[in-house]
Design an enzyme around this catalytic site. Structure first.
Site, PDB file in Angstrom:
ATOM      1  N   ASP A 156     -12.394   7.828   7.154  1.00  9.19           N
ATOM      2  CA  ASP A 156     -13.581   8.700   7.130  1.00  9.19           C
ATOM      3  C   ASP A 156     -13.690   9.527   8.413  1.00  9.19           C
ATOM      4  O   ASP A 156     -14.798   9.882   8.834  1.00  9.19           O
ATOM      5  CB  ASP A 156     -14.864   7.876   6.905  1.00  9.19           C
ATOM      6  CG  ASP A 156     -14.896   7.238   5.526  1.00  9.19           C
ATOM      7  OD1 ASP A 156     -14.287   7.797   4.587  1.00  9.19           O
ATOM      8  OD2 ASP A 156     -15.501   6.167   5.383  1.00  9.19           O
ATOM      9  N   HIS A 213     -18.198  11.630   1.269  1.00  9.03           N
ATOM     10  CA  HIS A 213     -18.702  10.359   1.790  1.00  9.03           C
ATOM     11  C   HIS A 213     -20.226  10.430   1.909  1.00  9.03           C
ATOM     12  O   HIS A 213     -20.767  11.425   2.401  1.00  9.03           O
ATOM     13  CB  HIS A 213     -18.074  10.069   3.154  1.00  9.03           C
ATOM     14  CG  HIS A 213     -18.497   8.752   3.713  1.00  9.03           C
ATOM     15  ND1 HIS A 213     -17.931   7.554   3.310  1.00  9.03           N
ATOM     16  CD2 HIS A 213     -19.463   8.431   4.615  1.00  9.03           C
ATOM     17  CE1 HIS A 213     -18.520   6.561   3.948  1.00  9.03           C
ATOM     18  NE2 HIS A 213     -19.454   7.061   4.746  1.00  9.03           N
ATOM     19  N   ARG A 269       0.838  -1.207   0.000  1.00  6.84           N
ATOM     20  CA  ARG A 269       0.000   0.000   0.000  1.00  6.84           C
ATOM     21  C   ARG A 269       0.873   1.257   0.000  1.00  6.84           C
ATOM     22  O   ARG A 269       0.597   2.233  -0.709  1.00  6.84           O
ATOM     23  CB  ARG A 269      -0.918  -0.009   1.223  1.00  6.84           C
ATOM     24  CG  ARG A 269      -1.906   1.125   1.265  1.00  6.84           C
ATOM     25  CD  ARG A 269      -2.694   1.102   2.556  1.00  6.84           C
ATOM     26  NE  ARG A 269      -3.419  -0.138   2.737  1.00  6.84           N
ATOM     27  CZ  ARG A 269      -4.553  -0.441   2.107  1.00  6.84           C
ATOM     28  NH1 ARG A 269      -5.077   0.412   1.257  1.00  6.84           N
ATOM     29  NH2 ARG A 269      -5.155  -1.585   2.323  1.00  6.84           N
TER      30      ARG A 269
HETATM   31  C1  GAR Z   1     -20.174   8.386  -4.081  1.00 10.48           C
HETATM   32  O1  GAR Z   1     -21.437   8.150  -3.539  1.00 10.48           O
HETATM   33  C2  GAR Z   1     -19.165   8.675  -2.982  1.00 10.48           C
HETATM   34  O2  GAR Z   1     -19.684   9.433  -1.940  1.00 10.48           O
HETATM   35  C3  GAR Z   1     -18.834   7.283  -2.527  1.00 10.48           C
HETATM   36  O3  GAR Z   1     -18.714   6.537  -3.712  1.00 10.48           O
HETATM   37  C4  GAR Z   1     -19.581   7.114  -4.700  1.00 10.48           C
HETATM   38  C5  GAR Z   1     -18.762   7.410  -5.932  1.00 10.48           C
HETATM   39  O4  GAR Z   1     -19.579   7.830  -6.971  1.00 10.48           O
HETATM   40  N1  GAR Z   1     -17.615   7.252  -1.780  1.00 10.48           N
HETATM   41  C6  GAR Z   1     -17.453   6.499  -0.707  1.00 10.48           C
HETATM   42  O5  GAR Z   1     -18.294   5.733  -0.293  1.00 10.48           O
HETATM   43  C7  GAR Z   1     -16.107   6.654  -0.022  1.00 10.48           C
HETATM   44  N2  GAR Z   1     -16.116   6.000   1.239  1.00 10.48           N
HETATM   45  P1  GAR Z   1     -18.961   8.561  -8.231  1.00 10.48           P
HETATM   46  O6  GAR Z   1     -17.841   7.651  -8.766  1.00 10.48           O
HETATM   47  O7  GAR Z   1     -20.100   8.634  -9.209  1.00 10.48           O
HETATM   48  O8  GAR Z   1     -18.475   9.905  -7.801  1.00 10.48           O
END
Ligand code: GAR
Length: 206
Positions: free
Chosen positions: A151, A115, A71
């Site tokens: 987060d 988030h 990582r």
């Molecule tokens: C979004 O809902 C974002 O908030 C979430 O993934 C999705 C990505 O959508 N992120 C997380 O859950 C991070 N922990 P996108 O690719 O259409 O922007």
């Protein structure tokens, strides 16, 4: 970051669809966000967001995380690519990887994440499913600075979204996503505008 508010350079990290990336592109296009996206980086080759970026004339590259043994090695590769393009601020936009010390230390208080819940409720994966299963009546969006705690960094913007009795994970996610698309560009602009500092885990005005 430089104090010059003009042409600050964003690096956007994605893993998939890229609708939040699109919201940043659109906000720059109509003047709500005063910045340039210097590069979009995905850890997945098949991320639709890479095409969105290219369609907007933005350099978009894939760094597949499996190509690096650890990582930290992967994070160092991200740092190299971001620094090579003079990125000031890193925006995680559906980047489904934990970010570690090499990236966080290279961009102190300069990595943002969006988030789909009202943190600290429902961190991690499937936040919308967690909200439905818990039976909360409201959920929402959090944009926060990224720290080593998953987060858990200082909150920049939160918006409340109702959870309706008949909501499915998909219907709630769609309602939250609309709010994400408004909140993320606003939060990025707030951070670029300055006039804030981090006090413990709070973001406060100076
Ligand atoms: C979004 O809902 C974002 O908030 C979430 O993934 C999705 C990505 O959508 N992120 C997380 O859950 C991070 N922990 P996108 O690719 O259409 O922007």
């Amino acid at each position: 970051m430089t104090p010059d508010p003009i042409n600050r350079r964003l690096g956007v990290l994605i893993s998939g669809r890229g609708s939040n990336l699109q919201a940043l592109i659109d906000a720059i296009g109509d003047g709500r966000l005063n910045a340039t996206i210097a590069v979009v980086i995905s850890n997945r080759e098949d991320a639709a967001g890479l095409e969105r970026a290219r369609a907007a004339g933005i350099e978009a590259i894939c760094l597949p995380h499996r190509a690096w043994p650890t990582r930290d090695d992967y994070d160092r590769a991200l740092v190299r690519e971001l620094r090579a393009r003079d990125v000031d601020l890193v925006c995680l936009a559906g980047f489904m990887r934990l970010v570690g010390a090499p990236l966080i230390d290279a961009f102190p208080n300069a990595i943002l994440n969006v988030h789909p819940s009202l943190l600290p409720a429902f961190p991690g994966l499937d936040a919308q499913r967690q909200a439905i299963e818990h039976g909360v009546k409201v959920s929402g969006v959090t944009v926060h600075l990224v720290t080593a705690e998953l987060d858990g960094g200082p909150i920049i913007v939160q918006r409340v979204v109702p959870v309706l009795p008949n909501d499915t994970v998909e219907s709630l996610a769609a309602r939250i996503l609309e709010e994400e698309h408004r909140a993320y560009p606003e939060a990025v602009q707030m951070i670029l505008d300055g006039g804030w500092r981090v006090d413990g885990r709070r973001l406060v005005k100076v």
